[in-house]
Design a protein around this motif. Sequence first.
Motif, PDB file in Angstrom:
ATOM      1  N   ALA A  44       0.852  -1.113   0.039  1.00 58.60           N
ATOM      2  CA  ALA A  44      -0.093  -0.117   0.033  1.00 58.60           C
ATOM      3  C   ALA A  44       0.702   0.997  -0.055  1.00 58.60           C
ATOM      4  CB  ALA A  44      -0.831   0.113   1.142  1.00 58.60           C
ATOM      5  N   ASP A  45       2.060   1.297   0.593  1.00 57.12           N
ATOM      6  CA  ASP A  45       2.836   2.368   0.970  1.00 57.12           C
ATOM      7  C   ASP A  45       4.363   2.022   0.740  1.00 57.12           C
ATOM      8  OD1 ASP A  45       4.578   4.713   1.881  1.00 57.12           O
ATOM      9  OD2 ASP A  45       2.623   5.427   2.899  1.00 57.12           O
ATOM     10  N   ALA A  46       4.954   2.134  -0.245  1.00 54.03           N
ATOM     11  CA  ALA A  46       6.412   1.621  -0.513  1.00 54.03           C
ATOM     12  C   ALA A  46       7.343   2.517   0.534  1.00 54.03           C
ATOM     13  CB  ALA A  46       6.739   1.909  -1.926  1.00 54.03           C
ATOM     14  N   ASP A  47       6.846   3.519   0.752  1.00 58.04           N
ATOM     15  CA  ASP A  47       7.956   4.415   1.816  1.00 58.04           C
ATOM     16  C   ASP A  47       7.937   3.847   3.144  1.00 58.04           C
ATOM     17  OD1 ASP A  47       9.161   7.273   0.138  1.00 58.04           O
ATOM     18  OD2 ASP A  47       7.126   6.587  -0.460  1.00 58.04           O
ATOM     19  N   ALA A  48       6.518   3.671   3.368  1.00 58.40           N
ATOM     20  CA  ALA A  48       6.414   3.136   4.868  1.00 58.40           C
ATOM     21  C   ALA A  48       6.817   1.756   4.898  1.00 58.40           C
ATOM     22  CB  ALA A  48       4.923   3.329   5.439  1.00 58.40           C
ATOM     23  N   THR A  49       6.724   0.859   4.132  1.00 53.51           N
ATOM     24  CA  THR A  49       6.916  -0.292   4.217  1.00 53.51           C
ATOM     25  C   THR A  49       8.615  -0.628   4.107  1.00 53.51           C
ATOM     26  OG1 THR A  49       5.150  -0.936   3.245  1.00 53.51           O
ATOM     27  CG2 THR A  49       6.997  -2.906   3.027  1.00 53.51           C
ATOM     28  N   TYR A  50       9.422   0.470   3.520  1.00 56.24           N
ATOM     29  CA  TYR A  50      10.779   0.612   3.415  1.00 56.24           C
ATOM     30  C   TYR A  50      11.359   0.856   4.688  1.00 56.24           C
ATOM     31  CZ  TYR A  50      15.257   2.814   2.256  1.00 56.24           C
ATOM     32  OH  TYR A  50      16.545   3.178   2.043  1.00 56.24           O
ATOM     33  N   ARG A  51      10.861   1.773   5.442  1.00 56.54           N
ATOM     34  CA  ARG A  51      11.394   2.403   6.702  1.00 56.54           C
ATOM     35  C   ARG A  51      11.068   1.341   7.663  1.00 56.54           C
ATOM     36  NH1 ARG A  51       8.617   7.136   4.812  1.00 56.54           N
ATOM     37  NH2 ARG A  51       6.748   6.518   6.012  1.00 56.54           N
ATOM     38  N   ARG A  52       9.867   0.580   7.617  1.00 56.85           N
ATOM     39  CA  ARG A  52       9.866  -0.576   8.666  1.00 56.85           C
ATOM     40  C   ARG A  52      10.732  -1.591   8.384  1.00 56.85           C
ATOM     41  NH1 ARG A  52       4.840  -4.599   9.275  1.00 56.85           N
ATOM     42  NH2 ARG A  52       5.292  -5.650  11.101  1.00 56.85           N
ATOM     43  N   ALA A  53      10.990  -1.887   7.019  1.00 56.59           N
ATOM     44  CA  ALA A  53      12.209  -3.109   6.788  1.00 56.59           C
ATOM     45  C   ALA A  53      13.403  -2.522   7.443  1.00 56.59           C
ATOM     46  CB  ALA A  53      12.157  -3.376   5.284  1.00 56.59           C
ATOM     47  N   LEU A  54      13.901  -1.417   7.120  1.00 59.53           N
ATOM     48  CA  LEU A  54      15.142  -0.744   7.738  1.00 59.53           C
ATOM     49  C   LEU A  54      15.113  -1.110   9.279  1.00 59.53           C
ATOM     50  CD1 LEU A  54      15.794   2.505   5.574  1.00 59.53           C
ATOM     51  CD2 LEU A  54      16.764   0.168   5.207  1.00 59.53           C
ATOM     52  N   ASP A  55      13.996  -0.705   9.908  1.00 59.91           N
ATOM     53  CA  ASP A  55      13.817  -0.890  11.239  1.00 59.91           C
ATOM     54  C   ASP A  55      14.061  -2.263  11.704  1.00 59.91           C
ATOM     55  OD1 ASP A  55      13.387   1.902  11.666  1.00 59.91           O
ATOM     56  OD2 ASP A  55      11.231   1.765  11.652  1.00 59.91           O
ATOM     57  N   CYS A  56      13.757  -3.274  10.687  1.00 59.11           N
ATOM     58  CA  CYS A  56      13.916  -4.594  11.070  1.00 59.11           C
ATOM     59  C   CYS A  56      15.336  -5.341  10.863  1.00 59.11           C
ATOM     60  CB  CYS A  56      12.813  -5.443  10.502  1.00 59.11           C
ATOM     61  SG  CYS A  56      11.029  -5.275  10.954  1.00 59.11           S
ATOM     62  N   ARG A  77      17.985  -5.608   1.010  1.00 60.09           N
ATOM     63  CA  ARG A  77      18.471  -7.090   1.220  1.00 60.09           C
ATOM     64  C   ARG A  77      18.572  -7.545   2.334  1.00 60.09           C
ATOM     65  NH1 ARG A  77      23.792  -7.054  -0.910  1.00 60.09           N
ATOM     66  NH2 ARG A  77      22.933  -7.444  -2.880  1.00 60.09           N
ATOM     67  N   ASP A  78      17.926  -8.620   2.630  1.00 60.23           N
ATOM     68  CA  ASP A  78      17.812  -9.017   3.969  1.00 60.23           C
ATOM     69  C   ASP A  78      19.006  -9.815   4.524  1.00 60.23           C
ATOM     70  OD1 ASP A  78      17.709 -12.022   3.186  1.00 60.23           O
ATOM     71  OD2 ASP A  78      15.512 -12.074   3.507  1.00 60.23           O
ATOM     72  N   PRO A  79      19.033 -10.050   5.690  1.00 57.91           N
ATOM     73  CA  PRO A  79      20.456 -10.726   6.369  1.00 57.91           C
ATOM     74  C   PRO A  79      20.625 -12.210   5.603  1.00 57.91           C
ATOM     75  CG  PRO A  79      18.979 -10.201   8.178  1.00 57.91           C
ATOM     76  CD  PRO A  79      18.045 -10.042   6.838  1.00 57.91           C
ATOM     77  N   PHE A  80      19.634 -12.681   5.102  1.00 55.90           N
ATOM     78  CA  PHE A  80      20.214 -14.018   4.216  1.00 55.90           C
ATOM     79  C   PHE A  80      20.581 -13.963   2.880  1.00 55.90           C
ATOM     80  CE2 PHE A  80      16.802 -14.497   7.709  1.00 55.90           C
ATOM     81  CZ  PHE A  80      17.661 -15.208   8.601  1.00 55.90           C
ATOM     82  N   GLY A  81      20.569 -12.423   2.359  1.00 55.59           N
ATOM     83  CA  GLY A  81      20.820 -12.355   1.009  1.00 55.59           C
ATOM     84  C   GLY A  81      19.610 -12.229  -0.050  1.00 55.59           C
ATOM     85  N   ASN A  82      18.487 -12.348   0.557  1.00 53.54           N
ATOM     86  CA  ASN A  82      17.289 -12.177  -0.315  1.00 53.54           C
ATOM     87  C   ASN A  82      17.058 -10.721  -0.729  1.00 53.54           C
ATOM     88  OD1 ASN A  82      16.475 -15.035  -0.279  1.00 53.54           O
ATOM     89  ND2 ASN A  82      16.166 -14.654   2.081  1.00 53.54           N
ATOM     90  N   ILE A  83      16.794 -10.395  -1.833  1.00 49.17           N
ATOM     91  CA  ILE A  83      16.404  -9.073  -2.258  1.00 49.17           C
ATOM     92  C   ILE A  83      14.968  -8.824  -2.605  1.00 49.17           C
ATOM     93  CG2 ILE A  83      16.930  -7.243  -4.122  1.00 49.17           C
ATOM     94  CD1 ILE A  83      19.813  -8.599  -4.438  1.00 49.17           C
ATOM     95  N   PHE A  84      14.550  -7.790  -2.086  1.00 47.00           N
ATOM     96  CA  PHE A  84      13.107  -7.427  -2.291  1.00 47.00           C
ATOM     97  C   PHE A  84      12.933  -5.989  -2.760  1.00 47.00           C
ATOM     98  CE2 PHE A  84      13.408 -10.250   1.311  1.00 47.00           C
ATOM     99  CZ  PHE A  84      12.236 -11.198   0.978  1.00 47.00           C
ATOM    100  N   GLN A  85      12.186  -6.010  -3.955  1.00 48.75           N
ATOM    101  CA  GLN A  85      11.883  -4.380  -4.281  1.00 48.75           C
ATOM    102  C   GLN A  85      10.321  -4.198  -3.842  1.00 48.75           C
ATOM    103  OE1 GLN A  85      12.385  -4.959  -8.751  1.00 48.75           O
ATOM    104  NE2 GLN A  85      14.351  -3.877  -8.401  1.00 48.75           N
TER     105      GLN A  85
END
Length: 91
Positions: A44-56, A77-85
């Motif tokens: 729904a909101d790429a900016d908010a999801t991006y910030r939340r992902a960074l917090d995680c 990129r998550d700690p396991f090397g997976n990339i998410f757009q």
Amino acid sequence: MSQDLPAVTPRMVVRDLRIGGSRVLVSAEGERELFPAFRYIHVADADATYRRALDCGVTSLEEPANTPYGDRRAMVRDPFGNIFQIAHARG
């Protein structure tokens, strides 16, 4: 067009998820070696999801930006090397 999925045994599946009308099966390692994934996910909101992902604890690869094809998109990129757009359609 709808296709039936092949039978899946409980031993093969770690998670059986439904996202909208799609079924996503996540399995444990076994017959294949582990490898990173590349996912393009509409939210729904790429900016908010991006910030939340960074917090995680993910690593930022691209900050949210408008694309020429009409999405607002970020990449992590998550700690396991997976990339998410992470993207949403601009109105």
